[in-house]
Write a protein that holds these residues in place. Structure first.
Motif, mmCIF file in Angstrom:
data_model
loop_
_atom_site.group_PDB
_atom_site.id
_atom_site.type_symbol
_atom_site.label_atom_id
_atom_site.label_comp_id
_atom_site.label_asym_id
_atom_site.label_seq_id
_atom_site.Cartn_x
_atom_site.Cartn_y
_atom_site.Cartn_z
ATOM 1 N N UNK A 1 50.197 35.093 33.315
ATOM 2 C CA UNK A 1 49.729 35.220 34.698
ATOM 3 C C UNK A 1 48.398 34.504 34.866
ATOM 4 N N UNK A 2 47.506 34.695 33.922
ATOM 5 C CA UNK A 2 46.188 34.057 33.983
ATOM 6 C C UNK A 2 46.326 32.525 33.959
ATOM 7 N N UNK A 3 47.241 32.025 33.137
ATOM 8 C CA UNK A 3 47.486 30.580 33.090
ATOM 9 C C UNK A 3 48.027 30.059 34.414
ATOM 10 N N UNK A 4 48.939 30.823 35.020
ATOM 11 C CA UNK A 4 49.499 30.418 36.326
ATOM 12 C C UNK A 4 48.402 30.359 37.375
ATOM 13 N N UNK A 5 47.476 31.287 37.331
ATOM 14 C CA UNK A 5 46.371 31.288 38.292
ATOM 15 C C UNK A 5 45.487 30.058 38.095
ATOM 16 N N UNK A 6 45.281 29.675 36.843
ATOM 17 C CA UNK A 6 44.442 28.490 36.564
ATOM 18 C C UNK A 6 45.136 27.207 37.025
ATOM 19 N N UNK A 7 46.473 27.147 36.857
ATOM 20 C CA UNK A 7 47.241 25.970 37.276
ATOM 21 C C UNK A 7 47.169 25.757 38.782
ATOM 22 N N UNK B 1 43.459 42.370 30.538
ATOM 23 C CA UNK B 1 43.675 41.645 29.280
ATOM 24 C C UNK B 1 42.645 42.078 28.244
ATOM 25 N N UNK B 2 41.395 42.226 28.671
ATOM 26 C CA UNK B 2 40.338 42.707 27.775
ATOM 27 C C UNK B 2 40.616 44.142 27.318
ATOM 28 N N UNK B 3 41.150 44.960 28.226
ATOM 29 C CA UNK B 3 41.428 46.361 27.895
ATOM 30 C C UNK B 3 42.530 46.527 26.857
ATOM 31 N N UNK B 4 43.363 45.508 26.682
ATOM 32 C CA UNK B 4 44.429 45.639 25.672
ATOM 33 C C UNK B 4 43.865 45.714 24.265
ATOM 34 N N UNK B 5 42.615 45.327 24.088
ATOM 35 C CA UNK B 5 41.995 45.427 22.762
ATOM 36 C C UNK B 5 41.856 46.894 22.333
ATOM 37 N N UNK B 6 41.947 47.807 23.287
ATOM 38 C CA UNK B 6 41.859 49.231 22.971
ATOM 39 C C UNK B 6 43.174 49.771 22.405
#
Length: 100
Positions: free
Chosen positions: A92-98, A70-75
């Motif tokens: 996906x990140x939200x699902x992992x947090x849930x 996700x951080x790499x998409x800034x490139x």
């Protein structure tokens, strides 16, 4: 039955049996037999713990990779392609947090 539930059932059974053989001195069994049972039940419990810990660390590693990507998409250049990637990885990140 899924693997986690199966291992939990085995763990509960082993804990119960371990207690029985470790602390019930009234059983008509030899000390070597008792020691073999205690050693075996403890081994299986340790092995199950190892796999539960492995599963926990796998989730952490997966989440870390998603965050890094996700951080790499800034490139990437701003646009629909980048927005599509960000949206999927954020979901996906939200699902992992849930599930935590």
């Amino acid at each position: 039955m899924d693997t986690k539930k199966l291992l939990e059932n085995i763990s509960n059974n082993c804990s119960s049996e371990l207690t029985k053989y470790k602390f019930n001195k009234g059983l008509d069994i030899s000390d070597k037999y008792r020691k073999g049972k205690v050693t075996s039940y403890q081994y299986v419990l340790d092995l199950i713990y190892h796999f539960f810990e492995k599963e926990r660390l796998l989730k952490i590693e997966f989440e870390s990779i998603i965050t890094k990507e996700l951080d790499n998409t800034s490139l990437l250049k701003n646009g629909d392609y980048r927005n599509g990637i960000n949206e999927v990885l954020s979901e996906i990140k939200s699902q992992l947090k849930e599930k935590a």
